[in-house]
Design an enzyme around this catalytic site. Structure first.
Site, short mmCIF file in Angstrom:
data_model
loop_
_atom_site.label_atom_id
_atom_site.label_comp_id
_atom_site.label_asym_id
_atom_site.label_seq_id
_atom_site.Cartn_x
_atom_site.Cartn_y
_atom_site.Cartn_z
N TYR A 51 -1.81 -0.54 11.00
CA TYR A 51 -1.94 -1.21 9.70
C TYR A 51 -0.74 -0.88 8.81
CZ TYR A 51 -3.25 -1.72 4.78
OH TYR A 51 -3.24 -2.01 3.43
N LYS A 68 2.33 -3.27 7.27
CA LYS A 68 2.60 -3.44 5.83
C LYS A 68 4.05 -3.00 5.53
CE LYS A 68 0.18 -4.64 2.96
NZ LYS A 68 -0.22 -5.99 2.45
N THR A 126 0.83 -1.20 0.00
CA THR A 126 0.00 0.00 0.00
C THR A 126 0.87 1.26 0.00
OG1 THR A 126 -1.44 1.28 1.46
CG2 THR A 126 -0.11 -0.37 2.52
N ASP A 127 0.29 2.35 -0.49
CA ASP A 127 1.02 3.63 -0.41
C ASP A 127 1.04 4.18 1.02
OD1 ASP A 127 -1.66 4.34 -0.17
OD2 ASP A 127 -1.57 5.99 -1.62
N GLU A 128 0.24 3.56 1.92
CA GLU A 128 0.16 4.09 3.28
C GLU A 128 1.48 3.92 4.04
OE1 GLU A 128 -3.56 3.31 5.30
OE2 GLU A 128 -4.61 3.11 3.39
P1 NAD Z 1 -9.50 -7.64 2.30
O1 NAD Z 1 -9.51 -7.37 3.78
O2 NAD Z 1 -10.75 -7.39 1.52
O3 NAD Z 1 -9.09 -9.16 2.04
C1 NAD Z 1 -8.05 -9.79 2.73
C2 NAD Z 1 -8.18 -11.29 2.50
O4 NAD Z 1 -7.08 -11.94 3.17
C3 NAD Z 1 -9.47 -11.90 3.07
O5 NAD Z 1 -10.06 -12.76 2.13
C4 NAD Z 1 -8.99 -12.68 4.30
O6 NAD Z 1 -9.81 -13.80 4.61
C5 NAD Z 1 -7.58 -13.07 3.88
N1 NAD Z 1 -6.70 -13.32 5.04
C6 NAD Z 1 -6.51 -12.52 6.12
N2 NAD Z 1 -5.65 -13.11 6.97
C7 NAD Z 1 -5.26 -14.28 6.41
C8 NAD Z 1 -4.36 -15.31 6.81
N3 NAD Z 1 -3.69 -15.26 7.97
N4 NAD Z 1 -4.19 -16.37 5.99
C9 NAD Z 1 -4.88 -16.44 4.79
N5 NAD Z 1 -5.75 -15.51 4.38
C10 NAD Z 1 -5.94 -14.43 5.17
O7 NAD Z 1 -8.28 -6.80 1.75
P2 NAD Z 1 -8.12 -6.05 0.34
O8 NAD Z 1 -8.68 -4.69 0.47
O9 NAD Z 1 -8.56 -6.95 -0.73
O10 NAD Z 1 -6.53 -5.90 0.30
C11 NAD Z 1 -5.72 -6.92 -0.29
C12 NAD Z 1 -4.27 -6.50 -0.22
O11 NAD Z 1 -4.10 -5.26 -0.92
C13 NAD Z 1 -3.75 -6.27 1.19
O12 NAD Z 1 -2.45 -6.75 1.26
C14 NAD Z 1 -3.78 -4.76 1.34
O13 NAD Z 1 -2.80 -4.32 2.25
C15 NAD Z 1 -3.47 -4.32 -0.07
N6 NAD Z 1 -3.98 -2.99 -0.48
C16 NAD Z 1 -5.31 -2.68 -0.30
C17 NAD Z 1 -5.79 -1.44 -0.75
C18 NAD Z 1 -7.24 -1.08 -0.63
O14 NAD Z 1 -7.63 0.05 -0.98
N7 NAD Z 1 -8.11 -1.97 -0.15
C19 NAD Z 1 -4.91 -0.53 -1.35
C20 NAD Z 1 -3.56 -0.89 -1.52
C21 NAD Z 1 -3.11 -2.13 -1.08
P1 TYD Z 2 -10.81 3.94 4.31
O1 TYD Z 2 -11.78 3.49 3.29
O2 TYD Z 2 -10.86 3.34 5.69
O3 TYD Z 2 -9.35 3.78 3.68
P2 TYD Z 2 -7.90 4.29 4.27
O4 TYD Z 2 -8.05 4.71 5.67
O5 TYD Z 2 -7.08 3.05 4.13
O6 TYD Z 2 -7.49 5.40 3.37
O7 TYD Z 2 -10.97 5.52 4.47
C1 TYD Z 2 -10.85 6.40 3.36
C2 TYD Z 2 -10.97 7.80 3.90
O8 TYD Z 2 -12.31 8.00 4.41
C3 TYD Z 2 -10.05 8.07 5.08
O9 TYD Z 2 -9.58 9.43 5.01
C4 TYD Z 2 -10.95 7.92 6.30
C5 TYD Z 2 -12.30 8.35 5.79
N1 TYD Z 2 -13.47 7.68 6.41
C6 TYD Z 2 -14.54 8.46 6.89
O10 TYD Z 2 -14.55 9.69 6.83
N2 TYD Z 2 -15.61 7.80 7.45
C7 TYD Z 2 -15.65 6.44 7.55
O11 TYD Z 2 -16.65 5.90 8.10
C8 TYD Z 2 -14.56 5.67 7.04
C9 TYD Z 2 -14.55 4.17 7.13
C10 TYD Z 2 -13.48 6.34 6.47
#
Ligand code: NAD
Ligand code: TYD
Length: 337
Positions: free
Chosen positions: A151, A155, A123-125
């Site tokens: 988080y 990462k 992630t970019d975070e």
């Molecule tokens: P998500 O929470 O929707 O899915 C995570 C999946 O991992 C789930 O299916 C869960 O059951 C599985 N999991 C968790 N712990 C596990 C373990 N110990 N063993 C096996 N499986 C396990 O997450 P997402 O939003 O799809 O994110 C996927 C990846 O992308 C993550 O690594 C996250 O850090 C990264 N990412 C997410 C975003 C975003 O905007 N959601 C952005 C950039 C990077």
């Molecule tokens: P989120 O979807 O949790 O992603 P991330 O924190 O990983 O960027 O949140 C996106 C943005 O929205 C973040 O600035 C937090 C804000 N946010 C709210 O204002 N209200 C909410 O209920 C949630 C879940 C997030």
């Protein structure tokens, strides 16, 4: 090619599996997922009987299982993680366990199996928080790490481990650090799907703090095509930052969702801010564009509209989630804080 995808029952992983099997019908995929609260087999119901797809329920910390299922795979694409910042504020244990220790177990397995190709989804975070004032500033591959939530710290630790395995053992790795994703099958704890589903339930949307925090949004299908580019053409040992250059403040985005769905500002409820809330994220994805020829294809306006349509047409999917264990988390985070 045979891929071991971890976390393929989650939001991005399930979209990635669908993307790959549609684009490369002869590829084989094993999806290893523990099915935590965020994992959902419904996400891949249409692929349940696909001859080249196999689901294995298991934990990435289970090295014995990993050695068995990864043995004949060509690449491990590692999505599995605890992914929600707010949950990491409530408790970081599972984040350290899965994101840090789990990644290390996977790396060690890849090494034991003769240095398997390994792609790490990050992630970019990990780069921390940018100021609002300096809108030119954005993350690039060389930006120093400065994670600020449990988080993002977990990462960041996993990214460092992946690089350490490259330098120490020559493990053929790549890493992609992507900005905020949105799209179909996104778990309704994250901002965009939470707001869409709240509105469909006639409830207000909880906006944190002053609503001026900025996120850089990318459609999940564009993230999938970026990972596709990196696993096929990425240079071993390298990192690629991924984003679609689509910065929006939370308030701007909220008003856009409200207007698309026919609601007014009265549906916004300003709530207590998230502790340590990062102000702004932004990505300059020049390296992946120049070196791998990748470009995002989905503009935000049409992406958001089709996401809203998807949640309108798939109410059973998210209503089941929202009426399950998720309610306990919602009450704990939004009502008792
Ligand atoms: P998500 O929470 O929707 O899915 C995570 C999946 O991992 C789930 O299916 C869960 O059951 C599985 N999991 C968790 N712990 C596990 C373990 N110990 N063993 C096996 N499986 C396990 O997450 P997402 O939003 O799809 O994110 C996927 C990846 O992308 C993550 O690594 C996250 O850090 C990264 N990412 C997410 C975003 C975003 O905007 N959601 C952005 C950039 C990077
Ligand atoms: P989120 O979807 O949790 O992603 P991330 O924190 O990983 O960027 O949140 C996106 C943005 O929205 C973040 O600035 C937090 C804000 N946010 C709210 O204002 N209200 C909410 O209920 C949630 C879940 C997030």
């Amino acid at each position: 090619m045979k891929l071991l995808v971890t976390g393929g029952a989650g939001f991005i992983g399930s979209n990635f599996i669908r993307y790959i099997l549609n684009k490369y019908p002869d590829y084989q995929i094993i999806n290893l997922d523990k099915l935590t609260y965020a994992g959902n087999l419904e996400n891949l119901k249409d692929f349940e009987y696909h001859p080249n797809y196999k689901f294995v329920r298991g934990d990435i910390l289970n090295s014995e299982l990993l050695e068995h299922i990864a043995a004949d795979c060509d690449i491990i694409v590692h999505f599995a993680a605890e992914s929600h910042v707010d949950r990491s504020v409530l408790g970081a244990d599972d984040f350290i366990r899965t994101n840090v220790l789990g990644t290390q177990v996977l790396l060690e397995t890849a090494r034991k199996l003769g240095n398997k190709r390994f792609h790490h989804i990050s992630t970019d975070e990990v780069f921390g928080s940018l100021p609002l004032e300096d809108s030119d500033k954005a993350f690039i591959e060389e930006t120093p790490y400065e994670p600020r939530s449990p988080y993002s710290a977990s990462k960041a630790a996993s990214d460092h481990l992946v690089r350490a395995y490259f330098h120490t053992y020559g493990l053929p790795i790549t890493i992609s650090n992507c900005s905020n994703n949105y799209g179909q099958y996104m778990f309704p704890e994250k901002m965009i799907p939470l707001f869409i589903t709240n509105l469909l339930q006639g409830e207000k949307v909880p906006l944190y703090g002053d609503g001026k925090n900025v996120r850089d949004w990318i459609h999940v299908d564009d993230h999938c095509s970026a990972v596709d580019a990196v696993i096929h053409r990425g240079k071993i040992g390298e990192t690629y930052v991924v984003g679609a250059r689509c910065e929006k403040s939370n308030i701007e985005l909220t008003k856009m969702i409200l207007s698309c769905m026919g609601f007014g500002d009265e549906m916004i409820e300003y709530v207590k801010d998230r502790p340590g809330h990062d102000r702004r994220y932004a990505i300059k994805p020049y390296k992946i564009q120049a070196e791998l020829g990748w470009r995002p294809q989905i503009d935000f306006d049409s992406g958001i509209r089709s996401m809203i349509d998807w949640y309108m047409n798939n109410q059973e999917w998210w209503r089941r989630i929202k009426s399950g264990d998720y309610k306990d988390y919602y009450d704990l985070w939004y009502k008792k804080r």
